[in-house]
Design an enzyme around this catalytic site. Structure first.
Site, PDB file in Angstrom:
ATOM      1  N   THR A  76       1.052  -1.200  -0.029  1.00 22.93           N
ATOM      2  CA  THR A  76       0.203  -0.011   0.367  1.00 22.93           C
ATOM      3  C   THR A  76       0.788   1.220  -0.123  1.00 22.93           C
ATOM      4  O   THR A  76       0.816   1.952  -0.265  1.00 22.93           O
ATOM      5  CB  THR A  76      -1.011  -0.150   1.275  1.00 22.93           C
ATOM      6  OG1 THR A  76      -1.702  -1.544   1.445  1.00 22.93           O
ATOM      7  CG2 THR A  76      -1.883   1.506   1.076  1.00 22.93           C
ATOM      8  N   ASP A 120       1.963  -7.215  -4.214  1.00 23.25           N
ATOM      9  CA  ASP A 120       1.711  -6.433  -2.734  1.00 23.25           C
ATOM     10  C   ASP A 120       2.116  -8.017  -1.649  1.00 23.25           C
ATOM     11  O   ASP A 120       2.222  -9.066  -3.138  1.00 23.25           O
ATOM     12  CB  ASP A 120      -0.523  -7.539  -2.997  1.00 23.25           C
ATOM     13  CG  ASP A 120      -1.015  -7.720  -1.977  1.00 23.25           C
ATOM     14  OD1 ASP A 120      -1.579  -6.770  -1.568  1.00 23.25           O
ATOM     15  OD2 ASP A 120      -0.723  -8.562  -0.959  1.00 23.25           O
ATOM     16  N   SER A 121       1.882  -8.005  -0.690  1.00 22.88           N
ATOM     17  CA  SER A 121       3.480  -9.252   0.150  1.00 22.88           C
ATOM     18  C   SER A 121       2.138 -10.418   0.225  1.00 22.88           C
ATOM     19  O   SER A 121       3.310 -11.409   0.854  1.00 22.88           O
ATOM     20  CB  SER A 121       3.317  -7.951   1.024  1.00 22.88           C
ATOM     21  OG  SER A 121       2.606  -8.256   1.864  1.00 22.88           O
ATOM     22  N   SER A 122       0.916 -10.108   0.514  1.00 26.45           N
ATOM     23  CA  SER A 122       0.892 -11.754  -0.099  1.00 26.45           C
ATOM     24  C   SER A 122       1.281 -12.308  -1.336  1.00 26.45           C
ATOM     25  O   SER A 122       1.722 -13.851  -1.111  1.00 26.45           O
ATOM     26  CB  SER A 122      -1.315 -12.094  -0.221  1.00 26.45           C
ATOM     27  OG  SER A 122      -1.119 -10.457  -0.208  1.00 26.45           O
ATOM     28  N   ASP A 177       1.160  -7.110   5.469  1.00 28.69           N
ATOM     29  CA  ASP A 177       0.123  -8.217   5.675  1.00 28.69           C
ATOM     30  C   ASP A 177       1.790  -8.716   5.880  1.00 28.69           C
ATOM     31  O   ASP A 177       1.182  -9.815   6.936  1.00 28.69           O
ATOM     32  CB  ASP A 177      -0.143  -8.381   3.676  1.00 28.69           C
ATOM     33  CG  ASP A 177      -1.566  -7.709   4.298  1.00 28.69           C
ATOM     34  OD1 ASP A 177      -2.268  -7.169   5.354  1.00 28.69           O
ATOM     35  OD2 ASP A 177      -1.945  -8.176   2.778  1.00 28.69           O
ATOM     36  N   THR A 208       4.117  -9.207  15.713  1.00 30.14           N
ATOM     37  CA  THR A 208       3.084  -9.661  14.956  1.00 30.14           C
ATOM     38  C   THR A 208       2.415  -9.211  13.949  1.00 30.14           C
ATOM     39  O   THR A 208       2.224  -7.814  14.300  1.00 30.14           O
ATOM     40  CB  THR A 208       2.257 -10.735  15.287  1.00 30.14           C
ATOM     41  OG1 THR A 208       3.820 -11.809  16.153  1.00 30.14           O
ATOM     42  CG2 THR A 208       1.111 -11.880  15.096  1.00 30.14           C
ATOM     43  N   GLN A 238      -0.216 -20.740  20.316  1.00 33.05           N
ATOM     44  CA  GLN A 238      -1.094 -19.712  19.288  1.00 33.05           C
ATOM     45  C   GLN A 238      -1.391 -18.361  20.574  1.00 33.05           C
ATOM     46  O   GLN A 238      -2.356 -17.012  20.117  1.00 33.05           O
ATOM     47  CB  GLN A 238      -2.275 -19.878  18.886  1.00 33.05           C
ATOM     48  CG  GLN A 238      -3.088 -21.701  19.817  1.00 33.05           C
ATOM     49  CD  GLN A 238      -4.136 -21.844  19.544  1.00 33.05           C
ATOM     50  OE1 GLN A 238      -5.171 -21.512  19.318  1.00 33.05           O
ATOM     51  NE2 GLN A 238      -4.031 -23.107  18.415  1.00 33.05           N
TER      52      GLN A 238
HETATM   53  N1  ASP Z   1      -2.360  -5.766   1.376  1.00 28.92           N
HETATM   54  C1  ASP Z   1      -1.291  -4.496   1.620  1.00 28.92           C
HETATM   55  C2  ASP Z   1       0.378  -5.518   1.529  1.00 28.92           C
HETATM   56  O1  ASP Z   1      -0.104  -6.165   2.541  1.00 28.92           O
HETATM   57  C3  ASP Z   1      -1.258  -4.346   2.470  1.00 28.92           C
HETATM   58  C4  ASP Z   1      -0.399  -3.606   2.828  1.00 28.92           C
HETATM   59  O2  ASP Z   1       0.200  -2.789   1.975  1.00 28.92           O
HETATM   60  O3  ASP Z   1      -0.592  -2.429   3.846  1.00 28.92           O
HETATM   61  O4  ASP Z   1       0.760  -5.615   0.642  1.00 28.92           O
END
Ligand code: ASP
Length: 342
Positions: free
Chosen positions: A16, A60-62, A93, A168, A280
């Site tokens: 983002t 995107d970090s996903s 993320d 986290t 957890q």
């Molecule tokens: N979906 C985005 C990411 O992790 C969210 C962010 O940048 O905070 O890439």
């Protein structure tokens, strides 16, 4: 006088923070990171030289994976001697995973590597990106008697600097998106930028940077829940390629005491799968053997992860599985802290 100014390299990976809002359509889109000065003119007032490098394609970090961690580490390695500090701009993320990874990969690090990002894009009126970025750059350029004050991988978000491998992501909406439940904040930005040096990793003198680049991805995180069945657990633990598991247990490391559960875990260990017990709970530590419910796990060779986060535990597992060490050594060494993660 340019030569005396600290030199900071911004490594832009995506997320983002590197986006702007098209106010006509409301859509978010990535902007060319080389134009960062146009977006944040305040950067030119900082007393340091800032240069940027970017991933060829912002992600995107996903979509982050171990190869991307190697890419980030290699950017730092290639530019290590030319800069005093590094700021990695990363989606929030999976930032804790990447910060954990880099903390283990950059052996002998004597310069700051600060991960940051934002919840709102840089071009948004109420963005948190500016403060996060500007303070991260200041922290990355911070020196004392010619030496970097911070010599480790950190994560800076919403006025706080944390040890990266202790963090986290705890909130998908609040600006305060991260927490470090088991280790104190390293620095805080208010009217003054206060660094608690007693919590930083000790400064290393004459260390040379060595970058670890190998990961074994045949691992899994398994979260226990009341009602988990033998069929489910057995199916997960009998994945033929599986070599390591982070087992998220209850409280201080407790798990069901039924015989089927113990048998399934034992069979996996006997097949050579390394199992790390992580709680957890978001804070606190695994104490194997504290209750009867974890005593059996201890006896069969489950590794107690102590107060490590799941993010750190899984990355450490991927790295340790590539180390040429015996199973016995693995169990001993894994429990030792290598970058302040335990
Ligand atoms: N979906 C985005 C990411 O992790 C969210 C962010 O940048 O905070 O890439």
């Amino acid at each position: 006088m340019e030569v005396d100014k600290p030199r900071v390299l911004l490594i832009y990976t995506g997320g983002t923070i590197g986006m702007m809002k098209d106010y006509k359509t409301g859509a978010l889109r990535a902007f060319k990171f080389e134009y960062i000065y146009d977006r944040i003119p305040e950067l030119s007032h900082l007393d340091c030289v800032i240069e940027t490098v970017s991933f060829e394609k912002a992600i995107d970090s996903s979509d982050m994976n171990p190869q991307h961690w190697v890419d980030i580490a290699e950017m730092i390695e290639q530019h290590y001697d030319s800069y005093d500090g590094f700021v990695v701009l990363h989606g929030s993320d999976t930032m804790s995973y990447s910060a954990s990874a880099l903390s283990f990969m950059l052996e002998g690090l004597t310069k700051p590597v600060i991960f940051t990002g934002s919840q709102l894009p840089i071009g948004d009126l109420r963005t948190d990106a500016k403060e996060n970025l500007i303070t991260s750059i200041q922290l990355a350029g911070m020196k004392e008697n010619g030496e970097a004050v911070i010599q480790e991988v950190c994560l800076y978000f919403e006025y706080k600097l944390y040890r990266g491998n202790r963090t986290t992501k705890i909130n998908a909406e609040h600006f305060q998106a991260f927490a470090s439940m088991n280790y104190p904040t390293l620095a805080e930005s208010g009217v003054h930028l206060k660094v608690w040096k007693e919590y930083l990793l000790p400064r290393k003198r004459n260390a040379t940077l060595k970058v670890w680049k190998e990961f074994d991805q045949d691992v899994a995180i398994i979260k226990l829940f009341p009602g988990i069945t033998e069929v489910t657990l057995r199916a997960m633990l009998s994945i033929p390629t599986l070599k390591g598991v982070v087992l998220e247990t209850f409280g201080s490391g407790n798990a069901p005491t039924q015989q089927w559960f113990l048998d399934v875990v034992k069979e996996a260990i006997d097949r050579g799968v390394h199992i790390v017990n992580v709680t957890q709970c978001s804070g606190g530590s695994v104490i194997l053997g504290k209750y009867e419910a974890s005593e059996a796990l201890k006896r069969m060779g489950v590794i107690g992860g102590k107060d490590i986060t799941s993010e750190s535990a899984i990355v450490k597992l991927m790295i340790f599985l590539k180390k040429n060490i015996s199973s016995k050594e693995f169990k001993i060494k894994y429990k030792e802290s290598i970058a302040g993660e335990i």
